[in-house]
Write an enzyme that holds these catalytic residues in place. Sequence first.
Site, short mmCIF file in Angstrom:
data_model
loop_
_atom_site.label_atom_id
_atom_site.label_comp_id
_atom_site.label_asym_id
_atom_site.label_seq_id
_atom_site.Cartn_x
_atom_site.Cartn_y
_atom_site.Cartn_z
N ASP A 59 17.14 -13.06 -11.14
CA ASP A 59 16.23 -13.29 -10.02
C ASP A 59 15.78 -14.75 -10.07
O ASP A 59 15.15 -15.18 -11.03
CB ASP A 59 15.01 -12.34 -10.17
CG ASP A 59 14.00 -12.53 -9.06
OD1 ASP A 59 14.25 -13.37 -8.19
OD2 ASP A 59 12.96 -11.84 -9.07
N THR A 92 15.07 -16.19 -2.89
CA THR A 92 14.52 -17.27 -3.74
C THR A 92 15.65 -18.15 -4.30
O THR A 92 15.50 -19.36 -4.39
CB THR A 92 13.71 -16.68 -4.91
OG1 THR A 92 14.44 -15.63 -5.51
CG2 THR A 92 12.38 -16.16 -4.42
N THR A 93 16.78 -17.52 -4.65
CA THR A 93 17.91 -18.31 -5.18
C THR A 93 18.52 -19.15 -4.07
O THR A 93 18.78 -20.34 -4.24
CB THR A 93 18.98 -17.36 -5.78
OG1 THR A 93 18.33 -16.43 -6.64
CG2 THR A 93 20.03 -18.12 -6.54
N ASP A 390 11.98 -6.75 -4.70
CA ASP A 390 12.80 -7.44 -3.68
C ASP A 390 13.17 -6.47 -2.56
O ASP A 390 13.09 -6.79 -1.38
CB ASP A 390 14.09 -7.99 -4.31
CG ASP A 390 13.84 -9.29 -5.05
OD1 ASP A 390 12.69 -9.76 -5.00
OD2 ASP A 390 14.77 -9.82 -5.66
#
Length: 548
Positions: A59, A92-93, A390
């Site tokens: 994550d 987020t990545t 998520d």
Amino acid sequence: MSQVIVMNTNMERETGRKAQVSNITAAKTVADIIRTCLGPRSMLKMLLDPMGGVVLTNDGNAILREVEVAHPAAKSMIELARTQDEEVGDGTTSVIILAGEVLAQALPYLERNIHPIVIIAAFKLALEDAIEIVDKISIPVNVNDPKEMLDLVKTSIGTKFVSRWSDMMCKLALDAVRCVAVEVDGRREVDIKRYARVEKIPGGEIEDSRVLDGVMVNKDVTHPKMRRRIENPRVILLDCPLEYKKGESQTNIEVTKESDWSRILQIEEEQIKGMCDKIIELKPDLVFTEKGVSDLAQHYFVKAGITAIRRVRKTDNNRIARAVGATIVNRVDDLKESDVGTDCGLFSVEKIGDEYFTFLTGCKNPKACTIVLRGPSKDILNEIERNLMDAMSVARNVYFNPRLSPGGGATEMAISVGLMEKSKTLEGSIQWPYKAAAEAMEVIPRTLIQNCGGNAIKILTSLRAKHATGHHSWGVDGHAGKIVDMHEYGIWEPNAVKVQTIKTAIESSCMLLRVDDIVSGLSGGRPQQGGPSPEQQEMGEGDMQPEQ
């Protein structure tokens, strides 16, 4: 292991080009740390925290939280992942990789002496056009169709550790979000952070995880003779202690004879009895309090057949209030019939492993829930919890904005091709940085291909050709590394996540490009007023450099 990006604390002032290049390098370094964490074939990172604990995760946000950086530009990149996580809970990545690539694409134009303000203007224009393209290729979704929603939530979990149990995890996430969704003044409110609590209990199978139609707290009854199973209980929630209230420091009691002692103790008992009588008048079966319950109060409750549970967390008390329809009361004197919760079907205390857990289940219309996660170890449970959050965020986003964009890099490729076409109609030096923004968008499909070991140049060329002929739903199959139609493959992402990712990445890149001076406010390496100290003189001039 956590990577460290260090900025020399006693550096000379970095100005102009040097500062911009330094910022871009730092941003690319942060992006490279988590580049391999994108897609279903992503790798895990093992992070060592300062306390010696180990975190295993892919994550992006969890990784960057643990990475220790000293460069200011790298810090602001890490802030992006946090912003993205708080705003939409997913992507987020992607946002870090995209921001790093946008800055990397800007570097050649800085070296050709195109002014940063021109580059920023081009990026801002590209951002507006990109959001238009995303809206154009998005499709509406029916929030009430369980199959459509399940397919969507699967996308967010498909790249994670729990993908093996994706059907079960998606169902958990959807049930939890549906449970906590409430209508307030005609608009939906879904507060998963406060009202959907995840309880991790090591042991058992992952398949044993479930969403309770109510709340569970890690507590046991205060007295062994109290009932541990009650059907349709009447519940009272308190935020005050059921103990004798001792006087403050200015209270004086003069004791002159022995009988005074017994009178003082009697007053204590009378006060506690008065409190308990007020509660017993309402005939509750269960009393939860955030503070303590004295032995005497327990005695009165046992006689009246009431079960008491003490020192409940504030957050748990709020969830219980929502689930059973009770009101939390601050003073026993203020208790009235309408404060009693009656929506709970069953109260029970169960022992799982070594610990006792209190369950309030069978609630008629619980607006709060507990997700019980079981699994072999703490590390695995922590990763499952991150993945589940998520998934719940994705479900929540779709409730607010029921539109979907194709996943697997299809949306980014469509933006890239669309911006490339538009760049041909622009005039002047603005068209080059505009084209750079278009090329930067390709980083998502390219990274997906690289992470599953595919041939990036060959597959990207065929994907570009598909999009050039108007097939905007074609993207990359992250497992096999070939191009597929996302309509048939069934990978969709919420429109809100896509738009937020592109906005955050481009706007933060513009902000970093605006920086033309980095001044260190740290006083490392400068001699103190009045000359160096004797210790510093002994160390010699060369030893006075600060640790890096």
